[in-house]
Design a protein around this motif. Structure first.
Motif, PDB file in Angstrom:
ATOM      1  N   UNK A 287     -10.755  15.595  14.809  1.00  0.00           N
ATOM      2  CA  UNK A 287     -10.507  16.071  16.184  1.00  0.00           C
ATOM      3  C   UNK A 287      -9.022  15.932  16.530  1.00  0.00           C
ATOM      4  N   UNK A 288      -8.403  14.874  16.020  1.00  0.00           N
ATOM      5  CA  UNK A 288      -6.979  14.656  16.296  1.00  0.00           C
ATOM      6  C   UNK A 288      -6.070  15.624  15.544  1.00  0.00           C
ATOM      7  N   UNK A 289      -6.657  16.437  14.679  1.00  0.00           N
ATOM      8  CA  UNK A 289      -5.888  17.484  13.971  1.00  0.00           C
ATOM      9  C   UNK A 289      -6.414  18.866  14.343  1.00  0.00           C
ATOM     10  N   UNK A 293      -6.156  22.125  19.993  1.00  0.00           N
ATOM     11  CA  UNK A 293      -5.686  21.130  20.962  1.00  0.00           C
ATOM     12  C   UNK A 293      -4.226  20.737  20.704  1.00  0.00           C
ATOM     13  N   UNK A 294      -3.884  20.592  19.426  1.00  0.00           N
ATOM     14  CA  UNK A 294      -2.529  20.117  19.089  1.00  0.00           C
ATOM     15  C   UNK A 294      -1.754  21.205  18.359  1.00  0.00           C
ATOM     16  N   UNK A 295      -0.577  21.510  18.887  1.00  0.00           N
ATOM     17  CA  UNK A 295       0.266  22.497  18.214  1.00  0.00           C
ATOM     18  C   UNK A 295       0.758  21.907  16.886  1.00  0.00           C
ATOM     19  N   UNK A 296       0.771  22.712  15.824  1.00  0.00           N
ATOM     20  CA  UNK A 296       1.164  22.219  14.493  1.00  0.00           C
ATOM     21  C   UNK A 296       0.541  20.850  14.213  1.00  0.00           C
ATOM     22  N   UNK A 297      -0.783  20.773  14.166  1.00  0.00           N
ATOM     23  CA  UNK A 297      -1.436  19.450  14.077  1.00  0.00           C
ATOM     24  C   UNK A 297      -1.076  18.666  12.826  1.00  0.00           C
ATOM     25  N   UNK A 298      -0.678  19.368  11.749  1.00  0.00           N
ATOM     26  CA  UNK A 298      -0.368  18.620  10.521  1.00  0.00           C
ATOM     27  C   UNK A 298       1.115  18.268  10.422  1.00  0.00           C
ATOM     28  N   UNK A 305       4.728  15.144  22.683  1.00  0.00           N
ATOM     29  CA  UNK A 305       4.340  14.756  24.034  1.00  0.00           C
ATOM     30  C   UNK A 305       3.803  15.974  24.780  1.00  0.00           C
ATOM     31  N   UNK A 306       2.685  15.905  25.465  1.00  0.00           N
ATOM     32  CA  UNK A 306       1.778  14.767  25.551  1.00  0.00           C
ATOM     33  C   UNK A 306       0.983  14.621  24.258  1.00  0.00           C
ATOM     34  N   UNK A 307       0.314  13.503  24.125  1.00  0.00           N
ATOM     35  CA  UNK A 307      -0.403  13.230  22.879  1.00  0.00           C
ATOM     36  C   UNK A 307      -1.789  12.627  23.209  1.00  0.00           C
ATOM     37  N   UNK A 308      -2.692  13.469  23.705  1.00  0.00           N
ATOM     38  CA  UNK A 308      -3.974  12.918  24.180  1.00  0.00           C
ATOM     39  C   UNK A 308      -4.983  12.709  23.049  1.00  0.00           C
TER      40      UNK A 308
END
Ligand code: HEM
Length: 367
Positions: A287-289, A293-298, A305-308
């Protein structure tokens, strides 16, 4: 984001999407259960202790237990530990002065986490070495695959720690001190207080929760920073960046990779129906990758920031020790980076433990 799987013989729904993980973690129809089969008599002690742990409780029992314990983990009480954490880190680093290389896991992160949790609980100074050995043996038994050997050892270590804490509770009832055991014994909220069994289960939960994950966080940090030397240099020059760096490390190499729930009724999430009694595994690390939700997760970026992230879980079981873990990691990493110039991995190959629930190195030699 939700699919059926059978990872290492654990059949169930595997949740990899960020939004889906959040939805499930905050939905009380997905319940926490003790991981042991209800019928097994052999592991009575382990089962009884787990039964009294807040981690495996549902509402309203969970709220009651967490409420009584949470007063000991307020930001003020955690901040009060800052000088002790600094001193402990410095003492450990001082011991390495003459050494060519150290194992971050067993020489630094584990003793640090152990000394801190022992101090918080109230283990007397002269018993901390023995306590560290017991904790190490107990931690070795944590294994989502639930092998017979892991259960046998886990049960045996739980008996040892249960008896130890029983004795400590007795001592503190006669002569209370400023420690967690004394506070838990006397902590009374709205006419309610913890039973001795609940105090013991809470202490054992803290031993497990306070070691494994924090050790992983500190050792994973060092690997990540050594693999990203520019960011390591930046952090060395600007130690105040440590707070964001630790959040990114938690996201990128989440120490707890997975948690589990059971569907208490048929529940449909995003067109997937999970049947009553189905096991649900929430993959926090995945989920954290999640790219939704996260741009460029890897991409590892200490300035993200932000880092939820969900490394500490979400909802009513959100990690009670999150502030403590953050503080320990921030002080440990900055101090280790300042300790020596040109830190390097002593060997290029990393030994990851074969666990599905934790991102955990068995050793990490640096020079
Ligand atoms: C719960 C992660 C350190 C105490 C949790 C949960 C996660 C987590 C994911 C939620 C489990 C679930 O929902 O099923 C971590 C990580 C840590 C860390 C990644 C370090 C990097 C600590 C420390 C302590 C602690 C240092 C205490 C000394 C607890 C407790 C719970 C918990 C008591 C249960 C809370 C509840 O059920 O209400 N932790 N933890 N954790 N953690 Fe941590």
């Amino acid at each position: 984001p939700i699919c059926w799987g059978n990872m290492m013989k654990n059949p169930g729904w595997y949740v990899t999407g960020y939004n889906e993980a959040m939805m499930i973690l905050k939905d009380t129809r997905f319940q926490n259960r003790i991981p042991l089969p209800q019928t097994s008599k052999k592991y009575e002690c382990l089962k009884n202790i787990q039964h009294d742990m807040m981690l495996f409780k549902n509402q309203p029992d969970h709220k009651r237990l967490r409420f009584l314990v949470s007063n000991v983990f307020t930001p003020k009480k955690v901040e009060y530990l800052r000088p002790f954490i600094h001193d402990t880190v410095n003492d450990l680093l001082h011991q390495f002065q003459q050494q060519k290389s150290i194992d971050v896991v067993s020489d630094f992160a584990f003793p640090l986490a152990s000394l801190i949790i022992a101090k918080i609980i109230g283990v007397p100074q002269e018993e901390r070495y023995q306590f560290r050995k017991w904790s190490a043996d107990l931690i070795q038994t944590i294994d989502f695959t639930r092998s017979r050997q892991a259960l046998d050892n886990g049960n045996a270590m739980t008996i040892i720690l249960r008896d130890y804490f029983k004795g400590l509770i007795k001592k503190r009832k006669n002569s209370p001190e400023e420690d967690l055991i004394s506070l838990l014994i006397k902590e009374e909220q709205q006419g309610d207080r913890l039973t001795d069994e609940e105090v013991i289960a809470t202490c054992i939960l803290l031993v497990i929760a306070g070691h494994e994950t924090t050790v992983n966080l500190i050792s994973n940090s060092i690997v990540l920073l050594l693999k990203h030397p520019k960011q390591l240099m930046e952090l060395k020059e600007k130690p105040f960046l440590i707070e964001g760096a630790v959040e990114e490390i938690l996201r990128f190499e989440s120490p707890t990779q997975m948690t589990a729930r059971i569907a208490s009724e048929d529940i449909t999430i995003n067109q997937t129906t999970m049947k009553k009694g189905d096991q649900v595994y929430i993959l926090l690390g995945a989920a954290n990758h999640d790219p939704n939700k996260f741009q460029d997760p890897h991409l590892f970026d200490i300035m993200r920031y932000p880092n939820p992230h969900l490394a500490f879980g979400y909802g009513s079981h959100f990690c009670l020790g999150a502030q403590l873990a953050r503080l320990e990691a921030q002080i440990a990493i900055n101090s280790l980076l300042a300790w020596k110039d040109n830190l390097k991995l002593a060997a290029p190959d990393l030994q990851w433990r074969k666990l599905i629930g934790f991102r955990s190195l068995s050793e990490l030699h640096i020079t």
